[in-house]
Every structure is written in C-alpha cells, then in structure tokens.
Design an enzyme around this catalytic site. Structure first.
Site: not given
Ligand code: FPP
Length: 258
Positions: A25, A42, A70, A136, A193, A199, A201, A212
């Site tokens: 996150d 991202h 999600s 892995l 997280r 949380r 989520s 843990e």
């Molecule tokens: C949450 O941060 C992140 C996501 C919903 C997307 C996760 C995606 C990546 C890490 C990119 C690439 C992944 C792979 C597997 C290639 P947020 O957008 O909710 O951030 P915020 O809480 O600051 O708004």
C-alpha cells in the site's frame, strides 16, 4: 475429544518465515507527495516488487504472496485500472525470463475471468513455464478477495456434495482448506502491510488466521532490503502460540544443545 492443532509442522528454522504475504500500500500517496499522478506511484511500486523478490531469494524464503489488485480495486477510476492492467501486462512480458532464471515459480490467484484475454494468456504461459522452479514460490493476487476465495472453496464442496462425491458431514476445516487458493502452500507466517494502515483489507482471510502481522508507515515504493530485514528481525523475536501457553510452545534458545 481430539482438538485439531492450528500449528503447522515445525519448520526448519522457526525464526525465519517460510511464507510472507504483503499488502503493497501507498503507491498513490508516494506519487502525490512528488506532485505526480497516482499511476507514477504504481510504476515505482513495480520496481519495489523486483527488490522484494530479490530480497526473499537472498533470505531463502520459500513463498511470497503479493496483493497486486483486489476485487474492490475494479471500482477505482477507469484510468487507474487501465494503467495497472497495462503495468501487469508489461511486467509479465519483461520479468518472466529473469524470474525463471532465478528459479522462481510464478502463480496467480484471483478471479481470472474478469481480466482481459491477453493478460490471462500471459499468466497461464508464465505459470506453465515456471512450474518446475523451486527457489521461491511467488504468487500474485490479482482480482483477488479473501471472501471470494472462501466462497469459491465452499462452492466446490457444495457441488461435490450435490453430485454425491462427498458427504456434507465431511465438509470440515481441512476440506475447506484443501479447496482454498494457495492450498498447497503453508499458511503465511508473516503478513506485511506498508503505507501506515493497520488492516487486512480482504486479503487472505482464511489463511491469515494465525499469521504474525507487521505494519510499517513506509510507502510501498520505498520498501527496500533494509525494511524487509526489519520485518524479518521482528518476526524472529516473536513467540507463536497457536492458542497454546508459552510453556507448551517454548522453542530452543539460540545456542542451546537440544
Ligand atoms: C496500493 O496502493 C497499490 C495497488 C492497488 C497496486 C499495487 C501494484 C503494484 C505494486 C504495481 C505492480 C505490481 C506487480 C505485481 C507488477 P494505493 O494505490 O492504494 O496507494 P494509496 O493508499 O497511497 O492511495
């Protein structure tokens, strides 16, 4: 009455997690703090994924499961969803060779039918190609929800009961566990997280029962080797009791002879 134990078989080194699950996150905030669009975050998040995989390989972690998208993320602005999907597609095209070279087995969990056909095809090809790897187990949760996972397991068992393949009385915790996504991996030992919220989520709801939990304010794009080492050090100092008493589960102290 025999009460089933929640504890798994003792791992080789109880101070090291065999399976780490991460909610990545903070990408959006990381970008906004730099005056850039959320999608920039991202892309930086994808770089942090590479570092994290490398770190897990170096630490000899057996399995890493990352929450990339999600069931609820589909409701984000169309532009952000589109960018994330493009990023997944590009990452699959760019990263699979290197993951394969490093012995990483790549798998995906979630409602695949909702994803565009080219992404589904790449996912399937990557899974087939890396199926024999053992260094892995990397699982990416895309279009995934913990409640969906439990519901799909229950549906499989209900169907088996209706078709007479199992008795309803045989539907117990073990049967459900065997039909969850990730059924062949040990449950996560450590949940991380980033981004400051405390949380789960709707991530691996079933599988996290005795995991843990470790939270950090660090935003995902800044998650690096030092941060992973901090999480691992914290885990190493924890006592996992699975509902038992401290005396029942006391593990041998470092340097003890037995
Ligand atoms: C949450 O941060 C992140 C996501 C919903 C997307 C996760 C995606 C990546 C890490 C990119 C690439 C992944 C792979 C597997 C290639 P947020 O957008 O909710 O951030 P915020 O809480 O600051 O708004």
């Amino acid at each position: 009455m025999t009460v089933p134990s929640a504890a798994p078989a003792q791992p080789e080194d109880p101070r090291k997690p065999r399976h780490i699950a991460i909610v990545m996150d903070g990408n959006g905030r990381w970008a906004q703090r730099r005056g850039r669009p959320r999608t920039f975050g991202h892309r930086a998040g994808a770089k942090a994924v590479r570092l994290c995989v490398r770190g897990c390989l170096e630490h000899g972690i057996h399995a890493l499961t990352l929450f990339a998208f999600s069931s609820e993320n589909w409701k984000r602005p169309q532009e952000e969803v589109g960018t994330l999907m493009k990023l997944f597609l590009r990452s699959l095209d760019r990263e699979v060779d290197e993951l394969h070279e490093h012995g990483v087995r790549l798998r995906f969990i979630g409602e695949r039918g909702l994803l565009a056909a080219p992404i589904q095809q790449r996912m399937h090809a990557a899974e087939r190609r890396t199926a024999g790897n053992r260094a892995l187990n990397l699982t990416i949760a895309i279009s995934y929800g913990g409640r969906w996972d439990i519901a799909q397991a229950a549906r499989q068992l209900a169907l088996a009961a209706v078709e007479g393949r199992i008795q309803p009385a045989a539907i117990d915790e073990a049967a459900l566990a065997a039909h969850m996504q990730l059924a062949d991996l040990p449950a996560p030992d450590l949940f991380i997280r980033t981004g400051g919220d405390h949380r789960i989520s709707n991530f691996l709801l079933w599988q996290l029962a005795y995991t843990e939990l470790w939270f950090t304010d660090t935003l995902w794009p800044d998650f690096d080797a030092a941060e992973l080492a901090r999480a691992l050090a914290d885990y190493a100092a924890r006592e996992r009791r699975y509902g038992l008493t401290g005396e029942q589960v006391e593990r041998p102290r470092k340097g003890a002879s037995a």
